[in-house]
Design a protein around this motif. Structure first.
Motif, PDB file in Angstrom:
ATOM      1  N   GLU A  33      -6.324 -21.525  44.633  1.00 27.99           N
ATOM      2  CA  GLU A  33      -7.714 -21.330  45.045  1.00 27.99           C
ATOM      3  C   GLU A  33      -8.039 -22.139  46.298  1.00 27.99           C
ATOM      4  N   LYS A  34      -7.518 -23.359  46.367  1.00 25.60           N
ATOM      5  CA  LYS A  34      -7.874 -24.263  47.464  1.00 25.60           C
ATOM      6  C   LYS A  34      -7.097 -23.985  48.747  1.00 25.60           C
ATOM      7  N   TYR A  35      -5.789 -23.678  48.604  1.00 24.43           N
ATOM      8  CA  TYR A  35      -4.941 -23.574  49.796  1.00 24.43           C
ATOM      9  C   TYR A  35      -4.366 -22.180  50.036  1.00 24.43           C
TER      10      TYR A  35
ATOM     11  N   THR B 294       0.272 -13.770  39.863  1.00 29.08           N
ATOM     12  CA  THR B 294      -0.724 -13.870  40.925  1.00 29.08           C
ATOM     13  C   THR B 294      -0.564 -12.731  41.924  1.00 29.08           C
ATOM     14  N   ILE B 295      -1.691 -12.246  42.399  1.00 33.13           N
ATOM     15  CA  ILE B 295      -1.732 -11.303  43.517  1.00 33.13           C
ATOM     16  C   ILE B 295      -2.792 -11.842  44.475  1.00 33.13           C
ATOM     17  N   GLY B 296      -2.335 -12.422  45.586  1.00 37.34           N
ATOM     18  CA  GLY B 296      -3.266 -13.107  46.475  1.00 37.34           C
ATOM     19  C   GLY B 296      -3.889 -14.280  45.747  1.00 37.34           C
ATOM     20  N   GLN B 297      -5.221 -14.346  45.743  1.00 34.19           N
ATOM     21  CA  GLN B 297      -5.903 -15.436  45.044  1.00 34.19           C
ATOM     22  C   GLN B 297      -6.212 -15.089  43.593  1.00 34.19           C
ATOM     23  N   TYR B 298      -5.969 -13.836  43.207  1.00 40.57           N
ATOM     24  CA  TYR B 298      -6.312 -13.384  41.853  1.00 40.57           C
ATOM     25  C   TYR B 298      -5.123 -13.557  40.917  1.00 40.57           C
ATOM     26  N   TRP B 299      -5.419 -13.824  39.645  1.00 38.90           N
ATOM     27  CA  TRP B 299      -4.337 -14.142  38.722  1.00 38.90           C
ATOM     28  C   TRP B 299      -4.741 -13.881  37.279  1.00 38.90           C
ATOM     29  N   ALA B 300      -3.714 -13.732  36.452  1.00 31.51           N
ATOM     30  CA  ALA B 300      -3.887 -13.630  35.004  1.00 31.51           C
ATOM     31  C   ALA B 300      -2.784 -14.445  34.350  1.00 31.51           C
ATOM     32  N   ALA B 301      -3.070 -14.998  33.168  1.00 34.62           N
ATOM     33  CA  ALA B 301      -2.089 -15.819  32.452  1.00 34.62           C
ATOM     34  C   ALA B 301      -2.045 -15.410  30.986  1.00 34.62           C
ATOM     35  N   GLU B 302      -0.845 -15.401  30.457  1.00 34.02           N
ATOM     36  CA  GLU B 302      -0.607 -15.017  29.060  1.00 34.02           C
ATOM     37  C   GLU B 302       0.123 -16.144  28.341  1.00 34.02           C
ATOM     38  N   LYS B 303      -0.400 -16.552  27.200  1.00 30.52           N
ATOM     39  CA  LYS B 303       0.230 -17.592  26.392  1.00 30.52           C
ATOM     40  C   LYS B 303       1.268 -16.966  25.466  1.00 30.52           C
ATOM     41  N   VAL B 304       2.443 -17.592  25.394  1.00 31.53           N
ATOM     42  CA  VAL B 304       3.527 -17.113  24.535  1.00 31.53           C
ATOM     43  C   VAL B 304       3.841 -18.227  23.539  1.00 31.53           C
ATOM     44  N   GLU B 305       3.677 -17.945  22.253  1.00 32.02           N
ATOM     45  CA  GLU B 305       3.854 -18.982  21.236  1.00 32.02           C
ATOM     46  C   GLU B 305       5.057 -18.754  20.334  1.00 32.02           C
TER      47      GLU B 305
ATOM     48  N   HIS C  29      -8.501 -15.382  36.589  1.00 28.34           N
ATOM     49  CA  HIS C  29      -9.403 -15.702  37.691  1.00 28.34           C
ATOM     50  C   HIS C  29     -10.787 -15.154  37.343  1.00 28.34           C
ATOM     51  N   PRO C  30     -11.841 -15.950  37.532  1.00 31.79           N
ATOM     52  CA  PRO C  30     -13.177 -15.519  37.089  1.00 31.79           C
ATOM     53  C   PRO C  30     -13.685 -14.241  37.750  1.00 31.79           C
ATOM     54  N   LYS C  31     -13.137 -13.896  38.916  1.00 34.13           N
ATOM     55  CA  LYS C  31     -13.604 -12.687  39.601  1.00 34.13           C
ATOM     56  C   LYS C  31     -12.531 -11.603  39.676  1.00 34.13           C
ATOM     57  N   MET C  32     -11.478 -11.749  38.867  1.00 30.87           N
ATOM     58  CA  MET C  32     -10.368 -10.799  38.916  1.00 30.87           C
ATOM     59  C   MET C  32     -10.809  -9.374  38.578  1.00 30.87           C
ATOM     60  N   ARG C  33     -11.584  -9.223  37.515  1.00 29.37           N
ATOM     61  CA  ARG C  33     -12.014  -7.884  37.095  1.00 29.37           C
ATOM     62  C   ARG C  33     -13.059  -7.323  38.051  1.00 29.37           C
TER      63      ARG C  33
ATOM     64  N   ASP D  84     -14.665  -3.531  42.307  1.00 27.36           N
ATOM     65  CA  ASP D  84     -15.182  -3.303  43.658  1.00 27.36           C
ATOM     66  C   ASP D  84     -14.213  -2.480  44.508  1.00 27.36           C
ATOM     67  N   LYS D  85     -12.917  -2.686  44.279  1.00 28.48           N
ATOM     68  CA  LYS D  85     -11.893  -1.964  45.036  1.00 28.48           C
ATOM     69  C   LYS D  85     -11.685  -0.540  44.520  1.00 28.48           C
ATOM     70  N   GLY D  86     -12.259  -0.226  43.365  1.00 23.92           N
ATOM     71  CA  GLY D  86     -12.069   1.096  42.782  1.00 23.92           C
ATOM     72  C   GLY D  86     -10.777   1.242  42.002  1.00 23.92           C
ATOM     73  N   TRP D  87     -10.153   0.108  41.654  1.00 23.24           N
ATOM     74  CA  TRP D  87      -8.892   0.145  40.908  1.00 23.24           C
ATOM     75  C   TRP D  87      -9.129   0.230  39.400  1.00 23.24           C
ATOM     76  N   TRP D  88     -10.337  -0.137  38.983  1.00 23.48           N
ATOM     77  CA  TRP D  88     -10.678  -0.163  37.553  1.00 23.48           C
ATOM     78  C   TRP D  88     -12.122   0.296  37.407  1.00 23.48           C
ATOM     79  N   ASP D  89     -12.359   1.148  36.425  1.00 26.41           N
ATOM     80  CA  ASP D  89     -13.702   1.721  36.284  1.00 26.41           C
ATOM     81  C   ASP D  89     -14.652   0.859  35.463  1.00 26.41           C
ATOM     82  N   GLY D  90     -14.154  -0.248  34.928  1.00 24.83           N
ATOM     83  CA  GLY D  90     -15.001  -1.118  34.131  1.00 24.83           C
ATOM     84  C   GLY D  90     -15.192  -0.651  32.706  1.00 24.83           C
ATOM     85  N   GLN D  91     -14.632   0.506  32.365  1.00 26.11           N
ATOM     86  CA  GLN D  91     -14.792   1.066  31.027  1.00 26.11           C
ATOM     87  C   GLN D  91     -13.504   0.980  30.209  1.00 26.11           C
TER      88      GLN D  91
END
Length: 419
Positions: A134-136, A167-178, A198-202, A207-214
């Motif tokens: 996020e910072k750099y 990660t894709i650019g500044q956007y990211w998702a993480a999955e825990k494996v136990e 990332h708080p703004k990933m979705r 906004d990009k039209g990659w996901w319809d939110g539904q």
């Protein structure tokens, strides 16, 4: 040339024997790139100190942990490594719908080292990496021989759990494996099980039209490139899953080494891109037992020796696996960058290179050499298993464990090369 690189694996109880987590990675890079094994002790730093990474300066933290790294010898970061707290990290090149940043920032390999130096658990390493992202930002050339840039995914493990961070650019998702098994390759693999993001990933995807939110949000489906040109990675990812599941329930560090040596699957890579270094770590859940990290420091794990390293005080410097340094005259540091390419081969690499020539040219001598290499490795694996079974770590021996094993390996090469 098809650009492909790296496979990283983790197996957790009940998939493993002995209540241990097993981590493994093959670093697949351009075939002429030297990978070194280098140790950095824990350190304290003064307030306001700056840290010089591969391309940029960032703020240093007050305390950094001891780390053992396997890294392309031209850069600051690492392809894979471990720290004194039993955290292991390996990264992968991935691509997505967001363009790769050509501007110099932190490399994914810098983030591997920073995560290891600054985090004492796997989840804390996730936090360290995403905060720095996020910072750099991430960006810059990832090779000294060609133009090669990418986004990054990470597999991070400790004694208790593992995390996948993509990660894709500044956007990211993480999955825990136990529990069970998990692997990553050169493609996004996190789908609908997202434990941190990332708080703004979705919002960005919408906004990009990659996901319809539904529809149920699927990170890989939304952020992966529409026309992925990394055709081999899906095959290696699938083959890696198959190999892990084949050994599920009886996975050991020896089994993980077998997976990394598998050529039929493409995991042990050959060609213009090849496996230039390999790592396997065993992370016992019992904190009274040491974590043990095995590194090759040489190309092609099938023709290399996995050598053990254990964190103890006063580690002997790993001189035989440290590459030459060139200071401010290094072509990586001078601008324009990469105008020349110095000889970065370390002592073990040079001896191993000569040995491979004999293995390829003289069947009988090559066979005997490979037998001695396998014997050396088996002796070390047996000794390390005894340490874990009997809690009989000799700290004085551990100080020089890796470096002595390297010297023993080099003696094998020297005795045959000179004959």
């Amino acid at each position: 040339m098809e650009l492909t690189s790296c496979d990283t694996f983790v197996a957790l109880p009940p998939a493993t024997i002995g209540n241990r987590i097993i981590f493994g990675k093959n670093s697949d890079r351009l075939s002429d790139e030297v990978q070194e094994i280098i140790y950095f002790p824990a350190s304290f730093h003064s307030d306001g100190k700056k840290l010089e990474c591969t391309y940029i300066q960032i703020e240093q933290v007050k305390e950094t942990y001891a780390v053992i790294l396997s890294r392309p010898s031209w850069l600051w970061g690492a392809e894979m490594g471990a720290n004194e707290h039993g955290v292991c990290i390996g990264n992968e090149a991935v691509w997505g719908r967001e363009a790769v940043c050509d501007e110099e920032a932190l490399l994914g390999m810098d983030l591997v080292r920073l995560g290891l130096e600054r985090a004492d658990t796997a989840e804390k390493a996730v936090t360290v990496i995403v905060d720095l992202l996020e910072k750099y930002g991430q960006g810059g050339n990832c090779s000294e021989s060609m133009v090669f840039s990418y986004h990054n995914s990470f597999l991070i493990a400790d004694r208790h759990e593992a995390w996948i961070l993509e990660t894709i650019g500044q956007y990211w998702a993480a999955e825990k494996v136990e529990e069970g098994v998990r692997n990553i390759s050169n493609q996004l693999s996190i789908t609908t099980k997202i434990d941190r993001e990332h708080p703004k990933m979705r919002e960005h995807a919408k906004d990009k039209g990659w996901w319809d939110g539904q529809k149920e949000f699927n990170f890989a489906a939304v952020y992966a490139p529409l026309n992925s040109w990394i055709t081999a990675s899906s095959g290696r990812y699938y083959e890696g899953c198959q190999l892990l599941n084949k050994h599920k329930g009886n996975m050991t560090f020896e089994t993980m080494m077998e997976i990394l040596r598998d050529k039929e699957s493409g995991i042990n890579m050959e060609g213009e891109f090849q496996t230039t270094g390999s790592m396997v770590s065993v992370l016992p859940s019992d904190p009274s037992l040491p974590c043990i990290h095995f590194f090759t420091g040489t190309p092609n794990p099938e023709r290399s020796v996995f050598k053990p390293f254990i964190f103890v005080p006063n580690i002997a410097q790993l001189l035989e696996t440290n590459s030459p340094t060139f200071g401010h005259e290094d072509p990586v540091k001078k601008k324009p960058r990469f105008q020349s390419k110095p000889d970065r081969r370390h002592a073990l690499y040079l001896k191993h290179e000569q040995a491979i020539e004999i293995i390829d040219s003289n069947e009988e001598r090559g066979r005997k050499m490979l037998e001695k290499m396998k014997t050396l490795e088996k002796e070390m694996l047996k000794e390390m298993e005894s340490v874990l079974q009997n809690k009989d770590l000799d700290v004085n021996r551990a100080v020089k464990l890796f470096s002595q094993c390297v010297k023993n390996e080099m003696k094998i090469y020297e005795s045959k090369v000179g004959s």
